[in-house]
Design a protein around this motif. Structure first.
Motif, PDB file in Angstrom:
ATOM      1  N   ASP A 165       0.844  -1.196   0.000  1.00  0.00           N
ATOM      2  CA  ASP A 165       0.000   0.000   0.000  1.00  0.00           C
ATOM      3  C   ASP A 165       0.877   1.243   0.000  1.00  0.00           C
ATOM      4  O   ASP A 165       2.016   1.231   0.456  1.00  0.00           O
ATOM      5  CB  ASP A 165      -0.973   0.013   1.184  1.00  0.00           C
ATOM      6  CG  ASP A 165      -0.332  -0.400   2.499  1.00  0.00           C
ATOM      7  OD1 ASP A 165       0.878  -0.182   2.653  1.00  0.00           O
ATOM      8  OD2 ASP A 165      -1.023  -0.948   3.365  1.00  0.00           O
ATOM      9  N   LEU A 166       0.316   2.335  -0.523  1.00  0.00           N
ATOM     10  CA  LEU A 166       1.105   3.547  -0.696  1.00  0.00           C
ATOM     11  C   LEU A 166       0.175   4.730  -0.948  1.00  0.00           C
ATOM     12  O   LEU A 166      -1.031   4.560  -1.137  1.00  0.00           O
ATOM     13  CB  LEU A 166       2.101   3.385  -1.856  1.00  0.00           C
ATOM     14  CG  LEU A 166       1.531   2.974  -3.210  1.00  0.00           C
ATOM     15  CD1 LEU A 166       1.155   4.178  -4.063  1.00  0.00           C
ATOM     16  CD2 LEU A 166       2.535   2.120  -3.980  1.00  0.00           C
ATOM     17  N   VAL A 167       0.763   5.916  -0.967  1.00  0.00           N
ATOM     18  CA  VAL A 167       0.068   7.124  -1.410  1.00  0.00           C
ATOM     19  C   VAL A 167       0.695   7.551  -2.729  1.00  0.00           C
ATOM     20  O   VAL A 167       1.909   7.727  -2.820  1.00  0.00           O
ATOM     21  CB  VAL A 167       0.176   8.247  -0.371  1.00  0.00           C
ATOM     22  CG1 VAL A 167      -0.369   9.554  -0.942  1.00  0.00           C
ATOM     23  CG2 VAL A 167      -0.587   7.882   0.894  1.00  0.00           C
ATOM     24  N   MET A 168      -0.136   7.671  -3.771  1.00  0.00           N
ATOM     25  CA  MET A 168       0.337   8.102  -5.073  1.00  0.00           C
ATOM     26  C   MET A 168       0.180   9.614  -5.190  1.00  0.00           C
ATOM     27  O   MET A 168      -0.806  10.186  -4.729  1.00  0.00           O
ATOM     28  CB  MET A 168      -0.434   7.396  -6.186  1.00  0.00           C
ATOM     29  CG  MET A 168       0.035   7.765  -7.596  1.00  0.00           C
ATOM     30  SD  MET A 168       1.804   7.486  -7.848  1.00  0.00           S
ATOM     31  CE  MET A 168       1.842   5.695  -7.895  1.00  0.00           C
ATOM     32  N   THR A 169       1.175  10.256  -5.799  1.00  0.00           N
ATOM     33  CA  THR A 169       1.170  11.700  -5.952  1.00  0.00           C
ATOM     34  C   THR A 169       1.106  12.069  -7.427  1.00  0.00           C
ATOM     35  O   THR A 169       1.258  11.209  -8.311  1.00  0.00           O
ATOM     36  CB  THR A 169       2.439  12.305  -5.336  1.00  0.00           C
ATOM     37  OG1 THR A 169       3.589  11.822  -6.052  1.00  0.00           O
ATOM     38  CG2 THR A 169       2.568  11.904  -3.873  1.00  0.00           C
ATOM     39  N   ASN A 170       0.919  13.335  -7.699  1.00  0.00           N
ATOM     40  CA  ASN A 170       0.823  13.788  -9.086  1.00  0.00           C
ATOM     41  C   ASN A 170       2.128  13.637  -9.850  1.00  0.00           C
ATOM     42  O   ASN A 170       2.132  13.575 -11.078  1.00  0.00           O
ATOM     43  CB  ASN A 170       0.367  15.253  -9.146  1.00  0.00           C
ATOM     44  CG  ASN A 170      -1.111  15.366  -9.459  1.00  0.00           C
ATOM     45  OD1 ASN A 170      -1.685  14.535 -10.144  1.00  0.00           O
ATOM     46  ND2 ASN A 170      -1.742  16.407  -8.938  1.00  0.00           N
ATOM     47  N   ALA A 230      -1.823   0.800   5.820  1.00  0.00           N
ATOM     48  CA  ALA A 230      -3.236   0.637   6.153  1.00  0.00           C
ATOM     49  C   ALA A 230      -3.493  -0.812   6.560  1.00  0.00           C
ATOM     50  O   ALA A 230      -2.666  -1.702   6.337  1.00  0.00           O
ATOM     51  CB  ALA A 230      -4.111   1.024   4.967  1.00  0.00           C
ATOM     52  N   VAL A 231      -4.650  -1.033   7.154  1.00  0.00           N
ATOM     53  CA  VAL A 231      -5.087  -2.375   7.531  1.00  0.00           C
ATOM     54  C   VAL A 231      -6.188  -2.783   6.568  1.00  0.00           C
ATOM     55  O   VAL A 231      -7.286  -2.213   6.591  1.00  0.00           O
ATOM     56  CB  VAL A 231      -5.578  -2.412   8.992  1.00  0.00           C
ATOM     57  CG1 VAL A 231      -6.043  -3.818   9.353  1.00  0.00           C
ATOM     58  CG2 VAL A 231      -4.478  -1.950   9.944  1.00  0.00           C
ATOM     59  N   ALA A 285     -10.889  -6.573   0.274  1.00  0.00           N
ATOM     60  CA  ALA A 285     -11.829  -5.977   1.220  1.00  0.00           C
ATOM     61  C   ALA A 285     -11.096  -4.830   1.912  1.00  0.00           C
ATOM     62  O   ALA A 285     -10.181  -5.059   2.709  1.00  0.00           O
ATOM     63  CB  ALA A 285     -12.325  -6.994   2.241  1.00  0.00           C
ATOM     64  N   ILE A 286     -11.460  -3.582   1.586  1.00  0.00           N
ATOM     65  CA  ILE A 286     -10.786  -2.400   2.122  1.00  0.00           C
ATOM     66  C   ILE A 286     -11.737  -1.718   3.096  1.00  0.00           C
ATOM     67  O   ILE A 286     -12.793  -1.208   2.684  1.00  0.00           O
ATOM     68  CB  ILE A 286     -10.402  -1.425   0.993  1.00  0.00           C
ATOM     69  CG1 ILE A 286      -9.521  -2.126  -0.051  1.00  0.00           C
ATOM     70  CG2 ILE A 286      -9.707  -0.202   1.562  1.00  0.00           C
ATOM     71  CD1 ILE A 286      -9.260  -1.284  -1.284  1.00  0.00           C
ATOM     72  N   PRO A 287     -11.432  -1.699   4.389  1.00  0.00           N
ATOM     73  CA  PRO A 287     -12.321  -1.025   5.344  1.00  0.00           C
ATOM     74  C   PRO A 287     -12.436   0.467   5.013  1.00  0.00           C
ATOM     75  O   PRO A 287     -11.431   1.143   4.777  1.00  0.00           O
ATOM     76  CB  PRO A 287     -11.631  -1.246   6.689  1.00  0.00           C
ATOM     77  CG  PRO A 287     -10.736  -2.430   6.486  1.00  0.00           C
ATOM     78  CD  PRO A 287     -10.284  -2.341   5.066  1.00  0.00           C
ATOM     79  N   LEU A 288     -13.649   0.973   4.991  1.00  0.00           N
ATOM     80  CA  LEU A 288     -13.838   2.403   4.731  1.00  0.00           C
ATOM     81  C   LEU A 288     -13.195   3.247   5.820  1.00  0.00           C
ATOM     82  O   LEU A 288     -12.851   4.405   5.591  1.00  0.00           O
ATOM     83  CB  LEU A 288     -15.332   2.719   4.621  1.00  0.00           C
ATOM     84  CG  LEU A 288     -16.045   2.118   3.403  1.00  0.00           C
ATOM     85  CD1 LEU A 288     -17.535   2.428   3.444  1.00  0.00           C
ATOM     86  CD2 LEU A 288     -15.437   2.625   2.103  1.00  0.00           C
ATOM     87  N   GLY A 289     -13.024   2.651   7.004  1.00  0.00           N
ATOM     88  CA  GLY A 289     -12.356   3.372   8.081  1.00  0.00           C
ATOM     89  C   GLY A 289     -10.896   3.661   7.786  1.00  0.00           C
ATOM     90  O   GLY A 289     -10.290   4.521   8.420  1.00  0.00           O
ATOM     91  N   GLN A 290     -10.294   2.936   6.826  1.00  0.00           N
ATOM     92  CA  GLN A 290      -8.908   3.185   6.450  1.00  0.00           C
ATOM     93  C   GLN A 290      -8.799   4.281   5.394  1.00  0.00           C
ATOM     94  O   GLN A 290      -7.692   4.744   5.089  1.00  0.00           O
ATOM     95  CB  GLN A 290      -8.278   1.899   5.916  1.00  0.00           C
ATOM     96  CG  GLN A 290      -8.178   0.790   6.937  1.00  0.00           C
ATOM     97  CD  GLN A 290      -7.258   1.160   8.099  1.00  0.00           C
ATOM     98  OE1 GLN A 290      -6.092   1.468   7.902  1.00  0.00           O
ATOM     99  NE2 GLN A 290      -7.804   1.136   9.307  1.00  0.00           N
TER     100      GLN A 290
END
Length: 863
Positions: free
Chosen positions: A143-148, A158-159, A176-181
Motif C-alpha cells: 500500500d502507498l500514497v500516489m502523488t501527481n 493501512a489495515v 476488502a478495504i475497510p472504509l475506516g482506512q
C-alpha cells in the motif's frame, strides 16, 4: 545592474512559448458505477464464489501504458467494485493462458515484484494524492500514497485484506478495504478518482483501466472516476495498538570505564492510537514509541561542511509526511529526524561517560486531513525527555544533562482553489527547550519559523508559477546565538566578509529563505523553467528543519526535451540542459554550474541516467571554516547509472561517479556495481558494492596555527573507501518474512604535502598556497614557518564498521505484528595499510561486536 546569466537564460526559455488555454484540453474521464453489497459479507479467499459478487458489472477494455501507449494489452483484465456501509470490495480478474507456469512472487511490503495489480483511490477527489492498494500474483500486499509526480510514497500503511486465487487461464485478486482506512468528505453521494492497473512481468507491460498517458499534466489528475457510492454512515474511527518490547544488549568493555555494563536487559511498553476527530480529520498519537526494528543508517565519513541528510524510517513520522512538506530546493522547514535525534551537548572530555544514542520521545500527536472547503491540514507536536549521560572520574559517578526537555510543533495547511489550479499554503514550526542557562549551554531556548507559498497552474496544468518564502527566528542567550552564528551553516566569523560579523551581545538571530520559479513542466516535447532561490545569512531552521548552507542567492534555469513515443529500442527519453549560479549576500560570485542530463527507458525495461557537468572556477566561502573565501579551479564531473530489467531473475545495476579538476590533480571516482537475484519466488538477494578513490591536493586540515590570518593548513588527501550493502529477504507467506541487512564499511585517509593558505584569491594554485614542512611526533605535527612555531594534530584517519540486523516479521492478524530482531555493530579504528576488500572485511569480522536482541509484539484493534 548586471543581470545573472541564469536569469537571462530563464527569460529566453520562457519567451519560447506563451500559455494557451486551448493547449492540451482535458479528455472526458472514464467512469465506473459501483453498486451496494447487500449480501452477507464475503470470505476473502480469492475465489469470488460469494453471493454478492453476482452483482455489479465487470469493466474491461484496458489500454497499454507501456511499452506501447494506447495499444490493446497482451491479455485482457477486468475490474468490479462494490461497497457496503463498512467496506469497499474490489475484484480484479487477469486473463493469462500460462498462469500455471508463471512465477508468483512473494515480496516485502515495499517492493514491486512480478505480476501485479492495483487500485488507487482519490477519495477526497482533490486530484493531488490517492490511496493505492496493490498485490502481487503471489499474494504479497503493497500500500502507498500516489502523488501527481507519479512517485509513490511507500510510508503510508493501512489495515486491509486481499487474497489471490487461480483458474486454468486466469488469476484474480479479491479485496476488502475497510472504509475506516480511507478518508473522504461525508455526503449523500461520493465521487472519487479511481485508477486500476496491471503489470505483466513476462512481456514488461503495464495496462490501465483508464489510460494515464506517460506525458501527463499530473498522474492523479488523469484518474478516471468512481461513482455510485452513497449514504455512507458517519464514522469516528478509533484504532488502538498497544505494544510491549523486551530487549537484551551486550556492550564492549572500555578500559578503565566503570560505567560500561557488558549486559543490559529492559522491558518497555507503549501505545499507538488513531482516532477520527471528525469524518475528515484524524488524530494519530504515540506514547513512548519504539523503533527497534528500523534499519540502521549506512556508514559514511563526511569531510565537508554540510550535514548529511538522513532519510526518515520511523513509521509514525513516515505516515502522512507529505502533508508537512515545505521545501526550498534541498532544504526543509520540517525534518522529522530532529525529533529524537542524538543528544547535542557534549560531556567533559576528562571524564568517563556513557551516553544514549538518541533522545527518548515521550510522546507525539498529529492531526491530518482535509476539510470540505478544500483545506489540507497537518498539525504535529512532540516532546523528548531530558536526556542524561552517566559520567565518572573513575571513583564517583554522576549524571550530566546532554539534552534538555524539548517540545516540537509543526502546523501546515494548503488551500485548494479554482479546481486545483491554485494552491495557497503556509507552515508554522517551533522548537522550545526547558532548562536553566547552564543546562542549555549554547542551545537556543526557542526557534520558530513561518512560511507561505502560492502555486498557480494554467493551460491544463502545463504552465506554472511557484513562489514560497520562509522567515526564521532563534532566541537564546548571547552565548547560544554567538555559537549559532559561528556554525559552518552561517560562518559569520568569516574574516573577509564585509556583510558578516559575530555580535557577542545578540540574543536573537533572524533570516529568511525563499524561491520563485516559473515555466512549462508538461505537455509537449519542450519544457523549460527558471527562477531564483535565496537564503539570507541569518536564516536557520535546523532545530526542527534542515538547512545545508545560508548566505546564498541562486539564479537557475533549465531546458528539457522529453518524448514518450515508443521506437524500436526506446519507449521514452529525456534530455535536460541546466544552468546555475551562486552568490553570497555581498555579491561575491561563488560559482557557475552547467549540467547536461540524459535519461533513457528501453523497450526491454532497462533504465539509463547520465550527467555531464562543468563547475566553473568557484570561490568557496565554507572550506576554511570561518577563514577567507578560497578560490578553486574548474572541475569536470560525470555520472552514469544503469538499472537493468527487474523482470529477470538476475537484475544488474551499475553506477559510476567521477570528477577531475582541470587545473590540479584533484580527482574523485566511485564505482557502484550491484546485483538483485531471485532464485525462487520467495527469496530475494540484493548485493551492492561501492569502491571510491578520492585524491585532493588541497584538502582542509586545520585552523590558523599562529597569529597570522593566513595560517589555515591544507594537505594532499589520498582516501580510499570500500562499502557494501547486503539485503536478503525470504517471504514464507504474505504475512511472515525474514529479512537481513548488512552494511560493511571501511575507509582510510592519508595526508601529506602540507601547505598553508597565503593568497586565497589567486587563480594559480602555485601561488595560492605556500608549502610547509612539519614533523610528526606522537600524533602531532610540529614545525616553524616564518620564524613562528606551529603545530596541528595528525589528520590521518582509518575506520572500519559493520551495521547489521536480522528481522523476523509476522503479521499474525491484520494490523497486529510480532518482530524478533537481532542487531549487531562492529567498529574499529586501528591502523591499516592499503585497503584490500577481503582483508579489511576479514579483519572487521574479527572485531568483537555489540549485540541487541529484542522481541516486540503489538495488537491492533478498532472500535
Amino acid at each position: 545592474m548586471r543581470i545573472p546569466l541564469a536569469v537571462q537564460f530563464a527569460g529566453a526559455m520562457l519567451a519560447l512559448g506563451t500559455p494557451s488555454h486551448a493547449d492540451d484540453a482535458p479528455t472526458t474521464p472514464r467512469v465506473y458505477e459501483a453498486l451496494r453489497w447487500n449480501a452477507k459479507p464475503p470470505v476473502i479467499d480469492g475465489n469470488l464464489d460469494d453471493e454478492g459478487w453476482k452483482l455489479g458489472h465487470w469493466a474491461g477494455d484496458f489500454k497499454q501504458r507501456e511499452p506501447r501507449e494506447g495499444a490493446a494489452p497482451t491479455y485482457p483484465t477486468w475490474v468490479k467494485v462494490l461497497y457496503s456501509d463498512t467496506h469497499l470490495y474490489v475484484a480484479i480478474k487477469c486473463h493469462d493462458p500460462e498462469v500455471a507456469t508463471r512465477r508468483k512472487l512473494l515480496a516485502s511490503p515495499e517492493e514491486f515484484a512480478g505480476d501485479m495489480v492495483g487500485i488507487s483511490l482519490d477519495t477526497y477527489f482533490t486530484k493531488t494524492n490517492a490511496f493505492e492498494f496493490n498485490v502481487t500474483s503471489g499474494g504479497s500486499k503493497l500500500d502507498l500514497v500516489m502523488t501527481n509526480s507519479g512517485n509513490p510514497d511507500l510510508s503510508w500503511k493501512a489495515v486491509w485484506d486481499c487474497r489471490v486465487g487461480y483458474g486454468s487461464d486466469f488469476w484474480v485478486a479479491e479485496y476488502a478495504i475497510p472504509l475506516g482506512q480511507l478518508r473522504y468528505i461525508p455526503g449523500p453521494t461520493q465521487v472519487w478518482g479511481m485508477h486500476v492497473w496491471r503489470w505483466i512481468d513476462a512481456v514488461r507491460e503495464e495496462s490501465n483501466w483508464s489510460l494515464i498517458p506517460i506525458d501527463n499534466t499530473g498522474f492523479v489528475r488523469a484518474y478516471g472516476e468512481l461513482r455510485g457510492i452513497g449514504e455512507l454512515p458517519a464514522r469516528r474511527r478509533l484504532e488502538i495498538v498497544p505494544y510491549g518490547v523486551a530487549s537484551y544488549r551486550t556492550r564492549l568493555p572500555e578500559p578503565g570505564n566503570p560505567l560500561i555494563t557488558q549486559e543490559e536487559t529492559e522491558i518497555d511498553f507503549g501505545l499507538d492510537a488513531k482516532y477520527g476527530l471528525t469524518p475528515n480529520l484524524t488524530l494519530d498519537a504515540t506514547v513512548n514509541p519504539d523503533f527497534g526494528q528500523v534499519e540502521a543508517d549506512p556508514s559514511e565519513i563526511n569531510l565537508s561542511t554540510v550535514e548529511i541528510f538522513r532519510r526518515e524510517q520511523r513509521p509514525f513520522f513516515l505516515e502522512g509526511k507529505n502533508l508537512f512538506d515545505f521545501r526550498i530546493e534541498e532544504d526543509w522547514a520540517f525534518y522529522s529526524r530532529r525529533i529524537g535525534a542524538a543528544p547535542p551537548l557534549d560531556t567533559d572530555d576528562s571524564l568517563y561517560s556513557l551516553r544514549p544514542d538518541t533522545s527518548k520521545i515521550l510522546g507525539s500527536m498529529k492531526v491530518t486531513g482535509r476539510t470540505e472547503q478544500g483545506l489540507s491540514l497537518g498539525v504535529l507536536g512532540a516532546t523528548t525527555e531530558r536526556t542524561y549521560a552517566s559520567v565518572s572520574d573513575g571513583i564517583a559517578e554522576a549524571r550530566q544533562l546532554i539534552n534538555p526537555r524539548t517540545h516540537y510543533f509543526v502546523a501546515r495547511g494548503v488551500q485548494d482553489l479554482q479546481g486545483g489550479d491554485l494552491y495557497l499554503g503556509g507552515i508554522l514550526t517551533g522548537t522550545w527547550r526547558d532548562g536553566t542557562f547552564g543546562e542549555l549551554r549554547g542551545l537556543p531556548s526557542a526557534a520558530t519559523a513561518l512560511g507561505a507559498e502560492v502555486t498557480k497552474y494554467w493551460s491544463n496544468h502545463s504552465y506554472f508559477i511557484d513562489a514560497r518564502v520562509l522567515r526564521t527566528r532563534l532566541q537564546g542567550s548571547a552565548g547560544a546565538i554567538s555559537e549559532k552564528m559561528k556554525e559552518w551553516v552561517h560562518n559569520y566569523q568569516r574574516v573577509d566578509a564585509a556583510h558578516l560579523s559575530v555580535d557577542p551581545l545578540r540574543t536573537e538571530l533572524t533570516g529568511d529563505a525563499g524561491s520563485i520559479r516559473m515555466g512549462k513542466e508538461s505537455s509537449g516535447a519542450w519544457r523549460y523553467s527558471g527562477g531564483v532561490t535565496w537564503r539570507s545569512p541569518g536564516v536557520d531552521m535546523n532545530d526542527i528543519g534542515y538547512l545545508g548552507q545560508a548566505d546564498s542567492i541562486n539564479p537557475n534555469a533549465k531546458l528539457d526535451y522529453f518524448t514518450s513515443t515508443t521506437g524500436r529500442f526506446l519507449k521514452r527519453r529525456l534530455h535536460s540542459l541546466r544552468y546555475r549560479e551562486t552568490y553570497d549576500y555581498d555579491g561575491l560570485l561563488q560559482g557557475r554550474y552547467l549540467n547536461f542530463v540524459n535519461e533513457f527507458a528501453t523497450i526491454e525495461n532497462d533504465y539509463v541516467w547520465s550527467q555531464l557537468g562543468l563547475r566553473f572556477s568557484r570561490t568557496d566561502t565554507r572550506v576554511l571554516r570561518g577563514g577567507p573565501a578560497l578560490r578553486s579551479g574548474e572541475v569536470l564531473q560525470a555520472n552514469v547509472f544503469y538499472n537493468g530489467d527487474g523482470s529477470k531473475a538476475v537484475q544488474t545495476t551499475f553506477g559510476v561517479s567521477a570528477s577531475q579538476s582541470l587545473r590540479t590533480r584533484g580527482r574523485y571516482i566511485e564505482f557502484e556495481p550491484g546485483l538483485v537475484y531471485r532464485p525462487t519466488d520467495r527469496l530475494r538477494a540484493e548485493i551492492g558494492v561501492s569502491l571510491a578513490t578520492n585524491r585532493q591536493p588541497y584538502q582542509y586540515v586545520s585552523d590558523p596555527y599562529f597569529g597570522t590570518e593566513l595560517g589555515w593548513v591544507m594537505g594532499r588527501l589520498d582516501q580510499r573507501t570500500i562499502a557494501g550493502t547486503i539485503r536478503l529477504n525470504y517471504t514464507f507467506s504474505p504475512t511472515l518474512s525474514l529479512s537481513f541487512y548488512g552494511g560493511p564499511f571501511a575507509s582510510r585517509g592519508r595526508y601529506s604535502a602540507f601547505t598553508r593558505v597565503t593568497h586565497p584569491y589567486s587563480p594559480d594554485p602555485e601561488t595560492r598556497f605556500t608549502p610547509i614542512s612539519p614533523n610528526l611526533t606522537n600524533g602531532v605535527y610540529r614545525g616553524v614557518d616564518g620564524g613562528e612555531p606551529f603545530e596541528f594534530d595528525d589528520p590521518d584517519f582509518t575506520w572500519r564498521e559493520l551495521k547489521s540486523n536480522l528481522v523476523l516479521r509476522w503479521e499474525y492478524r491484520p494490523g497486529s505484528t510480532i518482530y524478533c530482531v537481532w542487531s549487531q555493530h562492529r567498529s574499529d579504528d586501528a591502523e591499516f595499510g592499503d585497503l584490500q576488500p577481503w582483508e579489511e572485511y576479514r579483519q572487521l569480522f574479527s572485531v568483537k561486536p555489540e549485540n541487541i536482541l529484542l522481541i516486540k509484539a503489538s495488537y491492533w484493534f478498532s472500535i
